[in-house]
Design a protein around this motif. Structure first.
Motif, PDB file in Angstrom:
ATOM      1  N   GLU A 611       0.825  -1.202  -0.085  1.00 40.23           N
ATOM      2  CA  GLU A 611       0.055  -0.143   0.093  1.00 40.23           C
ATOM      3  C   GLU A 611       0.863   1.303   0.060  1.00 40.23           C
ATOM      4  O   GLU A 611       0.522   2.137  -0.563  1.00 40.23           O
ATOM      5  CB  GLU A 611      -0.855  -0.078   1.253  1.00 40.23           C
ATOM      6  N   GLN A 612       1.821   1.184   0.794  1.00 40.34           N
ATOM      7  CA  GLN A 612       2.734   2.501   0.921  1.00 40.34           C
ATOM      8  C   GLN A 612       3.330   2.674  -0.619  1.00 40.34           C
ATOM      9  O   GLN A 612       3.732   3.710  -1.039  1.00 40.34           O
ATOM     10  CB  GLN A 612       3.873   2.244   1.712  1.00 40.34           C
ATOM     11  N   ARG A 613       3.727   1.507  -1.413  1.00 38.65           N
ATOM     12  CA  ARG A 613       4.228   1.701  -2.852  1.00 38.65           C
ATOM     13  C   ARG A 613       3.128   2.290  -3.745  1.00 38.65           C
ATOM     14  O   ARG A 613       3.411   3.058  -4.483  1.00 38.65           O
ATOM     15  CB  ARG A 613       4.646   0.343  -3.471  1.00 38.65           C
ATOM     16  N   ALA A 614       2.085   1.824  -3.273  1.00 41.74           N
ATOM     17  CA  ALA A 614       0.939   2.500  -4.362  1.00 41.74           C
ATOM     18  C   ALA A 614       0.570   3.884  -4.061  1.00 41.74           C
ATOM     19  O   ALA A 614       0.316   4.647  -4.889  1.00 41.74           O
ATOM     20  CB  ALA A 614      -0.479   1.727  -3.965  1.00 41.74           C
ATOM     21  N   ILE A 615       0.853   4.348  -2.695  1.00 44.56           N
ATOM     22  CA  ILE A 615       0.839   5.759  -2.377  1.00 44.56           C
ATOM     23  C   ILE A 615       1.824   6.537  -2.898  1.00 44.56           C
ATOM     24  O   ILE A 615       1.743   7.684  -3.810  1.00 44.56           O
ATOM     25  CB  ILE A 615       0.588   6.130  -0.903  1.00 44.56           C
ATOM     26  N   GLU A 616       2.913   5.989  -3.041  1.00 43.99           N
ATOM     27  CA  GLU A 616       4.143   6.602  -3.769  1.00 43.99           C
ATOM     28  C   GLU A 616       4.017   6.876  -5.168  1.00 43.99           C
ATOM     29  O   GLU A 616       4.725   7.915  -5.621  1.00 43.99           O
ATOM     30  CB  GLU A 616       5.247   5.815  -3.562  1.00 43.99           C
TER      31      GLU A 616
END
Length: 1518
Positions: A611-616
């Protein structure tokens, strides 16, 4: 009568009549009339020419006050029968008709004669008008060229009214003849050439031809050449006209002849630099108001600002130049020119402003689209909106303007996602469709319907209105119907149709909708080829629909299919595709649900990373960002609950808060984000005990519920979340409103949740069951417990044991079963509870937060069973799980006090069974630990401290326990809560300070007893005093810190004095919660500032409670402060005085007085007052003849007064009570007992002596029920041993000794001296008290007689809370003769009844009256407090002191209307005699009240009625 005149002047030229120089003038100054006359004023002049009416409108603009004028000219045919004039809209200001024959009759030679006409009509202001017309005569020979020109003008006028091009051609022909016959040098030639060029251009509008434009250009260019030679300053209009034709030529040649546009721009730049100085009024000007091919001509006199027209033309020139060049500078020049034109436009001129706004809007939106100048988008929309709003419905250009506006709104929505844009887009798109004919091409209809469907969906997506979903589905269905098979657009339109189906399911929870969405999207996927670029999107949408259906059916097959489709979607998405982050996010959500069944720390960590990668991958302005952030917050919360860290909690709050921050306020998903943020804050509270986090949780959860439509499928979830937070706050504060609101909320959630939503229904049942048994624990309503168990038993049957949510309802059921055992002794319930708790513990792991709570509950249940059965294995198991629970709970966790409390009660259970001293010692140790750990809630710690004190093995430890208890009392009255909330919390602690003082006195620690009474009583008023404390010393050394402290203190004070009565609507509760949250923040900052200040060496003791030695030195210079403590164990008096040489308090044990005696005396008095009916001011008591009154029972007023009083009484709903004679007076017996048992021992200890005019002051500071007894009137009133306290001293009351010391430190008020008198004899809805008028009249006259400034407020507009509060600031003293009420439930709601409304105490306190001195409350029950809050002095008298008054005269019960006036008059007579310099010295008020009351006592004699009449008067303060 006001006469107004209209002067009209004109001249007769060439057999034509002209009226000009209009003037409207008021003959007198009538401000009321003149203020209503509009500016400008319209004048409509009309006449008949050849049988047709011709009308022109002018404007009179305001020149000076009462004068409007205009230089307009109106020409009419002398053959016309009359000229009519109307002034103002529809002749509102007047009108008349002037016969032309009559006008001609007054014209003679060069002599002007007036013609006066009057009309009998009146204006709305009743003003008659008189009109005067002055006509000047001037004869000249007829001019054939002018006559021929006039023929052209007539033809042109006919063309304008009929749109007949033949008339226009006749006008051109006549003008050709005029120019052909004109002589060189004729000054009119320029005008005629200009008109000819314009007329030819207008013929071109009807029959486009480049030759016509060339001919027009020739004539206009010739006119310009002549003008340049003859009058260079009069060329601007001609330059504009030439440039317009050149612009048209440039367009007709398809932008090929660039010389045309360059020359046009050159001329227009010259034209805009100056305005023509002296052109004829009828000079014709080109005004391109619609499009360049729809030119309009008007007389220059009719153009408000010709330069604005030149800028219009310049705009078109640059705009069409951009059409060839694509140069952004040209588009910017076009915008700039149009802005200048608008700046010169009258805002009221719609026909001119509308096209200009439209042109500017379309130009700006092109700059946004072509050159990404996003800052222009708002201006573009605004200008287009204005253009549409000013366009008539029948204007043929309206559809195009609507289309341009929708285009701009959608452009802005893609940039800002503002709901208002979609609202307007829907409306305008519907209008566009209505204007589209049914036989339009199908492709156009399909496109328009698809666009409308999308607009409706966007609006739903933002606003959440289900009607938009219905319209979106219908519109998309029509779009699909208009789309032929094989059309590539079919796949797009099918996808668009599936989206609202899925959303309607989300909104309403109808499974048919989600099934239809899945079918449509499966069809779309099946029609797509593998290399279709849209296939990843369609797979993603299909996965979302399947996930939505899974949420409502719990079908694992749907979950697996969704994950499969989403994985395929991610796999087909290129790495640089901006949609990759969205598809990753959706996949994470689906995988997150799998964690509910297959819990894995590694999977959870991986999901967070994904999810953190998606937000990035997202940009900061991506509209999907809130969803991503919300999901990330949920994942962090999940990890925090499963062995995570405090950082996980902070990361969760941060993510959820960011989701809210980046979401527009009206977005339909915002309730979700708010609810999840609320849960994150509550989770922080659960883990840390941070009350501010809980307050914030409730505030945002209420907002979530408020924003959710009542039929939304997720509303039960938001209600459950709010319910949980309210439960937590009830556990923390014990406020009944919280638990009862939680029950109401959970009932509503259960009512609306669909039965097929098993997991959500389980949560609803669990919450309601828990709330009911919690309510039972406090209020012991048996039905609550039985209902609770039924709901919880149903809840545990709905979930399998392996479900993650199963332990929660099972634990709640066990708690309810334990309550049934404890209250009803059902052993079966105890056994069932233990079995359920054992099951809960067995299926959980130690890392889960609730595991240690379940252990503690199991330990308590096992200890109870040991006490019941004596089974040692239960005891051993109980201690084992208790110790494990404590070991797993950190000392800084808020629940640790609960663990030690539970352990202590378990040891007590064993002590009760076996009576072993070691068990009692362990219990006391556990309670001591729970009470002294700072991390627990104040209520839990206070419960522990009480148990510690109760079972303390020796007096010293009991003192330690009470010291902790008294300190916790101040925590219960935290500044984080409103005053009302603090009072509610103090109900739990009412007896602590008295119990602590009794223990200290038993140990001989008198000073300690005094300090504890001061610390544990009058807390609310003491806090208010702290917030208003003078800080001159701090300001001198640290001015910025001092100012910040003052600001925060004021904010905290204002927030604390808000009324917080029970509310019934969510809006009201939200407002209250917002205020509560704000107050918590103020309190936190105030505490931090206080810590900062106390860290400065010189201010270590800043605002700390004064020790006894300091308090003693701050008391008044003479007199005694007597503190009386009543407790079941002992009763004592402690006397403080600066006269004591040893500087120590005098301890007077009251060995003959007891707590029960005080209660009995109060019971007698209360019963007597109730029987006497002295409930409100105005109740009248009948006096016996032998009681000091005359035979008619009114004290000498006579029978007529009795009848009148009775008549007034009946109208005012007052009642008469018959009071007995002097024999057997209950009130007298109470006063006798107070003297002999309580007061006399104190008087003797002080060595006071009797006097007819005593000077000694005694300030009584009472506790418990003694606060409701009239100690000041104690005495024996008959017999040989007669003696009263009034013979020895003048009595006053004080809430606390500290308040007396504070008042003694204060200087007498300076400035604003004077007396404000308020009488309210007939307040609507209250009994009449006519004596108040007499009362204030007497006082007012007496004040005037001695030169004291006074002011009376009796009724009317002045008798309103607002006016009274303003007046109170201007007078140091106030006398309130009115009805008053004392609210025991809401002390701050107590107040005074005025004719214009009720003035609550909360408003008075907020005023902070710095110059206040004396308040005389000549009303009922103004010193009557709350029996349950006897230590807090919650009555009007104390409240007025808190507002700033140094002293207050009040009443313990109802005062009698007929005696009020005399007591008050005597009081002020004595007070004024003691004052100097025509002022009022409030320090003498106690003596004056003593004097006036004793005078009434002497007059009335000794009787029950007499006591009830004079005893209630009391003095508070200095």
């Amino acid at each position: 009568m006001n006469i107004h005149s209209l002067h009209l002047s004109g001249a007769l030229v060439s057999n034509d009549f002209y009226l000009k120089s209009f003037l409207l003038e008021s003959s007198v100054s009538d401000p009321t009339f003149l203020a209503k006359v509009p500016d400008p004023i319209s004048i409509i002049a009309s006449t008949f020419d050849n049988g047709a009416r011709r009308t022109e409108q002018f404007e009179l603009k305001k020149a000076t006050e009462g004068k409007w004028e205009s230089t307009a000219t109106f020409r009419f045919n002398p053959a016309s029968p009359s000229v009519s004039i109307q002034i103002g809209t529809s002749g509102r200001l007047g009108g008349l008709s002037l016969p032309v024959a009559q006008l001609k009759s007054v014209v003679g030679g060069s002599i002007s004669r007036p013609l006066s006409l009057s009309i009998g009509e009146r204006t709305p202001q009743g003003v008659r008008f008189k009109f005067t017309c002055e006509v000047a005569a001037s004869q000249a020979a007829p001019d054939p060229l002018q006559t021929l020109h006039d023929q052209a003008s007539v033809c042109f006028s006919r063309f304008k009214s009929s749109d007949d091009v033949q008339e226009l051609r006749e006008a051109v022909k006549s003008l050709d003849m005029v120019i052909e016959r004109s002589r060189p040098g004729d000054s009119r030639l320029v005008t005629w050439l200009n008109e000819l060029g314009i007329y030819i251009t207008l013929v071109f509008d009807k029959s486009p031809s480049g030759d016509l434009l060339q001919l027009s250009y020739t004539h206009l260019q010739r006119a310009l050449g002549i003008a340049i030679q003859s009058c260079p300053r009069n060329t601007s209009a001609l330059q504009n006209n030439v440039a317009v034709v050149l612009t048209l030529l440039f367009q007709v040649t398809r932008f090929q002849e660039s010389d045309y546009i360059h020359e046009a721009i050159r001329l227009l730049k010259l034209a805009t630099r100056q305005e023509d100085s002296d052109l004829p009024n009828h000079f014709v000007l080109f005004t391109m108001e619609e499009t360049p091919l729809r030119t309009v001509s008007r007389a220059i006199s009719d153009v408000p600002n010709p330069i604005a027209v030149y800028f219009d033309s310049l705009h078109y020139a640059f705009f069409y130049q951009f059409g060839r060049s694509d140069d952004p500078a040209h588009l910017q020049e076009a915008s700039s020119a149009q802005m200048k034109a608008i700046a010169l436009t009258d805002p009221e001129n719609a026909s001119t402003l509308s096209p200009r706004k439209h042109r500017l809007g379309t130009t700006l939106i092109r700059q946004v689209k072509y050159f990404n100048l996003v800052d222009y988008v708002d201006d573009a929309v605004s200008n287009l909106q204005t253009a549409v709003s000013l366009t008539p419905a029948d204007n043929p250009f309206l559809p195009f303007r609507l289309a341009d506006l929708v285009d701009a709104l959608l452009t802005r929505f893609t940039l800002k996602e503002d709901l208002e844009d979609i609202e307007m887009a829907v409306t305008h798109q519907r209008n566009a469709l209505e204007l589209t004919p049914d036989d339009a091409p199908q492709v156009q209809l399909a496109t328009w319907w698809d666009l409308l469907g999308s607009c409706h969906y966007y609006r739903y997506d933002r606003a959440g209105n289900v009607e938009d979903l219905e319209e979106s589905i219908r519109s998309h269905q029509k779009s699909v119907e208009f789309t032929e098979d094989g059309d590539p657009a079919l796949l797009v339109r099918l996808s668009n149709l599936g989206v609202p189906y899925m959303s309607r399911f989300e909104h309403l929870g109808n499974l048919d909708d989600i099934t239809e969405a899945v079918k449509v999207q499966e069809r779309t996927v099946n029609l797509s080829s593998e290399d279709d670029a849209k296939l990843p999107t369609r797979l993603n949408n299909l996965g979302l629909s399947l996930m939505q259906r899974y949420h409502h059916t719990d079908s694992e097959d749907d979950l697996k299919k969704a994950i499969t489709h989403q994985q395929r979607s991610v796999a087909l998405t290129p790495p640089n595709d901006p949609e990759l982050s969205t598809r990753l996010h959706n996949l994470v959500i689906s995988l997150d649900f799998q964690l509910d069944f297959q819990s894995s720390q590694a999977d959870l960590d991986a999901a967070i990373s994904m999810e953190q990668r998606a937000i990035e991958l997202l940009s900061k302005d991506n509209p999907n960002l809130p969803t991503w952030l919300n999901n990330l917050g949920a994942l962090f919360n999940r990890r925090a609950d499963n062995g995570g860290t405090l950082d996980d909690l902070e990361q969760a709050i941060s993510a959820h808060a960011k989701a809210v921050d980046v979401t527009p306020a009206d977005h339909p998903d915002l309730p979700i984000w708010w609810s999840n943020l609320g849960l994150a804050y509550r989770n922080k509270f659960i883990h840390t005990g941070d009350i501010d986090a809980l307050q914030e949780s409730i505030a945002v959860l209420q907002k979530s519920v408020k924003m959710t439509p009542p039929d939304h499928a997720d509303l039960p979830g938001w209600l459950n979340n709010l319910c949980s937070a309210l439960d937590s706050r009830f556990d923390y504060t014990g406020d009944r409103e919280d638990i009862e609101e939680a029950i109401a909320v959970s009932r509503e959630a259960l009512r609306i949740v669909p039965t097929h939503r098993t997991s959500l229904r389980t949560t609803c049942l669990h919450n309601l069951g828990t709330n009911l048994y919690v309510h039972f624990t406090r209020y012991l309503i048996e039905e609550d417990l039985e209902e609770s168990i039924r709901y919880l038993e149903e809840a545990v049957t709905l979930l399998p044991e392996e479900h993650a949510e199963f332990p929660a309802p099972m634990r709640a059921l066990a708690d309810a079963q334990m309550l049934r055992f404890e209250h009803f002794g059902t052993a079966e319930s105890l056994h069932a509870a233990i079995a359920n708790l054992e099951k809960v513990v067995s299926i959980m792991i130690e890392e889960q937060v609730m595991y240690r709570s379940h252990l503690s509950a199991l330990g308590a249940a096992l200890a109870d069973r040991f006490e019941l059965t004596g089974n040692e294995s239960d005891w051993e198991r109980a201690i084992e799980v208790h110790m494990k629970s404590i070991a797993l709970t950190p000392d800084d966790h808020p629940d640790v006090t609960l663990r030690y409390n539970s352990l202590g009660y378990s040891y007590l259970a064993r002590h009760r069974r076996l009576a072993q001293a070691m068990d009692l010692k362990e219990a006391v140790g556990s309670f001591r630990k729970a009470a002294t750990l700072p991390s627990g809630t104040w209520m839990t710690r206070l419960i522990a401290a009480r148990q510690w004190a109760k079972y303390a093995p020796d007096p010293n430890e009991a003192l330690d326990a009470y010291r902790a208890s008294v300190e916790l009392v101040s925590v219960a009255a935290s500044l984080r809560f409103t005053i009302q909330r603090r009072h509610q919390h103090l109900l739990e602690t009412a007896d602590i300070s008295r119990a602590a003082a009794a223990v200290a006195l038993s140990a001989g620690k008198v000073e300690q007893a005094l300090e504890w009474l001061e610390q544990g009583r009058g807390l609310v008023w003491s806090q208010l005093s702290q917030l208003r404390a003078p800080i001159e010393a701090l300001r001198a050394q640290h001015p910025e810190l001092a100012e910040r402290f003052i600001t925060v203190s004021k904010g905290l004070e204002n927030a604390g004095t808000q009324l917080t009565s029970a509310t019934s609507t969510l809006d009201e509760r939200m407002i209250l919660q917002k205020k509560t949250g704000e107050q918590g923040k103020h309190a936190k900052e105030w505490e931090e500032l206080l810590t900062t200040i106390r860290a400065i060496p010189e201010f270590v003791h800043f605002l700390r409670p004064s020790p006894f030695s300091d308090l003693l030195s701050q008391l008044p210079g003479s007199g005694y402060a007597v503190v009386v403590n009543v407790h079941p164990d002992r009763c004592d008096a402690m006397v403080l005085s600066r006269d004591f040489s040893d500087g120590r308090p005098l301890h007077v044990p009251l060995e003959s007085f007891s707590f029960k005696t005080a209660e009995d005396l109060y019971g007698i008095l209360r019963t007597n007052l109730a029987e006497a009916g002295v409930l409100t001011r105005g109740d009248m008591l009948d006096f016996e003849a032998d009681g000091g009154s005359d035979a008619n029972g009114i004290g000498g007023d006579g029978e007529e007064d009795v009848d009148e009083a009775r008549e007034e009484s009946s109208r005012g709903l007052r009642v008469f009570r018959k009071i007995g004679s002097t024999q057997g007076s209950n009130t007298e017996s109470v006063l006798r007992s107070l003297w002999t048992l309580l007061v006399e021992p104190i008087v003797k200890s002080l060595g006071l002596t009797q006097s007819t005019s005593p000077k000694t002051r005694i300030w009584w500071c009472t506790t418990g029920v003694l606060s409701f007894l009239p100690i000041h009137a104690a005495g024996v009133y008959q017999g040989s041993g007669a003696a009263t306290l009034a013979d020895y001293a003048v009595s006053s009351y004080i809430p606390t000794v500290a308040m007396l010391a504070e008042r003694a430190r204060e200087r007498a008020p300076s400035g604003s001296s004077g007396l404000l008198l308020v009488s309210q004899p007939d307040v609507p809805g209250m009994s009449r008290i006519p004596g108040t008028v007499v009362e204030t009249e007497l006082i007012h006259k007496r004040a005037e007689s001695v030169g004291v400034r006074s002011y009376r407020i009796q009724k009317g507009d002045e008798a309103s809370p607002e006016v009274l509060m303003e007046s109170m600031q201007q007078y140091s003293c106030i006398h309130l003769a009115c009805h008053a009420s004392q609210s025991t439930k809401e002390p701050l709601a107590s107040g005074f009844y005025l004719h214009g409304g009720r003035l609550p105490l909360s408003t008075i306190i907020q005023a902070h009256l710095t110059s206040a001195d004396i308040a005389f409350l000549s009303a009922c029950q103004t010193s009557t407090g709350n029996e349950d809050l006897s230590e807090e002095a919650v009555h009007l008298a104390a409240g007025m002191m808190a507002a700033g008054y140094r002293g207050v005269v009040a009443a313990m019960w109802s005062i009698q209307d007929r005696h009020g006036a005399q007591v008050a008059d005597d009081f002020y007579a004595d007070l004024f005699s003691r004052s100097v310099d025509k002022g009022i010295d409030g320090s003498n008020a106690a003596y004056s009240l003593h004097h006036s009351v004793q005078k009434l006592r002497t007059k009335l004699g000794v009787s029950e009625a007499s006591f009830l009449a004079w005893v209630p008067y009391v003095h508070f303060g200095l």
